[in-house]
Design an enzyme around this catalytic site. Structure first.
Site, PDB file in Angstrom:
ATOM      1  N   ASP A 197      16.986  15.594  29.506  1.00 32.02           N
ATOM      2  CA  ASP A 197      15.403  15.061  29.596  1.00 32.02           C
ATOM      3  C   ASP A 197      14.254  16.009  28.492  1.00 32.02           C
ATOM      4  O   ASP A 197      13.359  15.417  28.052  1.00 32.02           O
ATOM      5  CB  ASP A 197      14.458  15.345  30.931  1.00 32.02           C
ATOM      6  CG  ASP A 197      15.564  14.598  32.053  1.00 32.02           C
ATOM      7  OD1 ASP A 197      15.792  12.659  31.358  1.00 32.02           O
ATOM      8  OD2 ASP A 197      15.813  15.012  33.003  1.00 32.02           O
TER       9      ASP A 197
ATOM     10  N   HIS B 144      19.563  21.904  36.507  1.00 31.76           N
ATOM     11  CA  HIS B 144      19.776  20.339  36.698  1.00 31.76           C
ATOM     12  C   HIS B 144      20.663  20.394  37.964  1.00 31.76           C
ATOM     13  O   HIS B 144      21.488  21.901  38.284  1.00 31.76           O
ATOM     14  CB  HIS B 144      21.423  19.530  36.081  1.00 31.76           C
ATOM     15  CG  HIS B 144      21.128  18.833  35.961  1.00 31.76           C
ATOM     16  ND1 HIS B 144      22.228  17.826  36.898  1.00 31.76           N
ATOM     17  CD2 HIS B 144      20.531  18.033  35.853  1.00 31.76           C
ATOM     18  CE1 HIS B 144      22.322  16.558  36.838  1.00 31.76           C
ATOM     19  NE2 HIS B 144      21.546  16.212  36.025  1.00 31.76           N
TER      20      HIS B 144
END
Length: 434
Positions: free
Chosen positions: A368, A310
């Site tokens: 996700d 991320h």
């Protein structure tokens, strides 16, 4: 806000001092607004890796420690103890509601879930096979053509009613986009139902029979909405703020956020993560995990481990842990505990958390990685994943937009650039050009 110190910069024979400010928590910031005037130079920061574009009281992230706070509250506590509309109230107002405030907020949102009937007919202007996000951008942007009584951004009451309308109508618009794509009749909202149950009914109900609610599935979707409600100054939020800085109306600003969210590097990441698992399963499933990991570590293979790493988090994404729990609850409820995609996900996660290649690069699972599996189990097609994301993030966008409008230091966004094109030159007449 008083500065806590000063930073000194020497450049081209000039010395300039800049105030340093400290937030409640997090890194200090150096105020460089007078940099150009004092030195004649700009900063260069592609992607805004080290630039704070605003001050905000809404969301805080500590990527190194894996911390996410909404108005100071840990995301883990909010996702466990609150429903989505409680979190909406918190993001908009700064505090969690008491019972009377919550009841009033829920009632107001519920009474704004209907959309203008002419807006409903707007869907017919799109092709049946249009991507739902294309429809979302158009329909949400068109709201400003129907609600003229709340477009004065300098009026706090107008901003408040716009916030209610957007939060209330997004589920209706998302469900309509799905129904239109499926060729099914629209299911209108029902005031007796809560926010998430209402959405599930509008998505999956049909006129031919009553829709049966499932509390486990409703709660799972509610948690997805909470986990995605806001995430500091990400790409789509920055887009909303930038659009809003020009004085654009809130519906146009949210439509701009939806357009940005559509990108595969942002809101489309959960769809990409799920597709990765599906592709591995087609190629041989668990037996091919080792081979896939080997390719993912090879820069020349073109294979990426989606759902890991991320921009901000350099630790385990706190939302991913909650989503992992929700994944197990949902799969157990629908009788899919042995879902091969979940087994693949767990195998990939185990290897990535133990492999030095991924550990050294701090590539931990993000939200996700699991949210696609949950939505798939809920019956939501992959083309709708980002629409669900936009429905959740709308409240964060509104809170950030409203904060920006109320900030006396806010100016229209106008980034500078490092120009590397041709220097000034004269136009050669056509006959003399080679």
């Amino acid at each position: 806000m008083d500065p806590k110190g000063k930073a000194t910069l020497s450049y081209a024979g000039k010395t300039a001092e800049f105030p340093v400010y400290g937030g409640t928590i997090g890194p200090d910031v150096i105020d460089i607004r007078k940099l150009y005037g004092g030195t004649g130079a700009f900063t260069y920061d592609p992607g805004f890796l080290s630039t704070a574009s605003c001050s905000s009281k809404i969301t805080y992230i500590d990527g190194d420690e894996g911390v996410l706070l909404y108005r100071g509250y840990p995301i883990e506590q909010l996702a466990t103890n609150c429903d989505f509309l409680e979190v909406c109230y918190l993001l908009l107002n700064g505090e969690l509601p008491n019972k009377d405030q919550k009841d009033k907020f829920d009632y107001t949102v519920t009474r704004h879930t209907m959309v203008h009937e002419q807006l409903a007919r707007l869907f017919q202007g799109f092709r049946r096979d249009s991507h739902p996000m294309a429809v979302m951008v158009g329909v949400v942007g068109a709201l400003s053509a129907f609600y003229h009584d709340s477009l004065d951004i300098t009026n706090p009451e107008h901003r408040e009613i716009s916030a209610y309308r957007l939060i209330a109508k997004l589920p209706t618009i998302v469900a309509m986009a799905y129904k239109y794509n499926m060729g099914q009749p629209f299911i209108y909202p029902k005031n007796a139902l809560g926010y998430t149950p209402n959405f599930m009914r509008m998505m999956f109900g049909v006129p031919a029979e009553d829709y049966k609610q499932n509390d486990v599935l409703n709660r799972a979707l509610d948690r997805i909405l909470i986990l995605h409600a806001d995430h500091e100054q990400n790409a789509s939020t920055s887009t909303v703020r930038l659009a809003g800085s020009s004085g654009a109306n809130p519906f146009a600003c949210i439509a701009s956020g939806i357009a940005c969210l559509w990108g595969p590097a942002h809101g489309g990441a959960n769809e990409a993560a799920l597709q990765m698992l599906i592709d591995i399963e087609k190629e041989g499933g668990l037996a091919k995990v080792g081979e896939f990991i080997k390719k993912a570590k090879d820069k020349n293979s073109g294979v990426k481990l989606m759902g890991f790493g991320h921009r901000v988090y350099k630790n385990y994404d706190p939302r991913a842990k909650l989503m992992q729990e929700t994944t197990r609850e949902v799969l157990a409820e629908v009788g899919a505990e042995n879902d091969p995609l979940l087994k693949l996900a767990m195998a990939l996660e185990k290897i990535a958390l133990e492999d030095d290649y991924f550990v050294s690069r701090k590539l931990y699972p993000n939200v996700d990685f699991y949210s696609g599996i949950v939505q798939r189990a809920l019956g939501i097609p992959t083309s709708m994943f980002t629409c669900i994301f936009s429905m959740a993030r709308t409240v964060g966008w509104i809170a950030q937009w409203n904060e920006m409008i109320s900030d006396p230091e806010q100016k229209i966004g106008r980034p500078r650039q490092l120009y590397t094109g041709a220097a000034k030159r004269d136009v050669t007449p056509m006959a003399k050009r080679k």
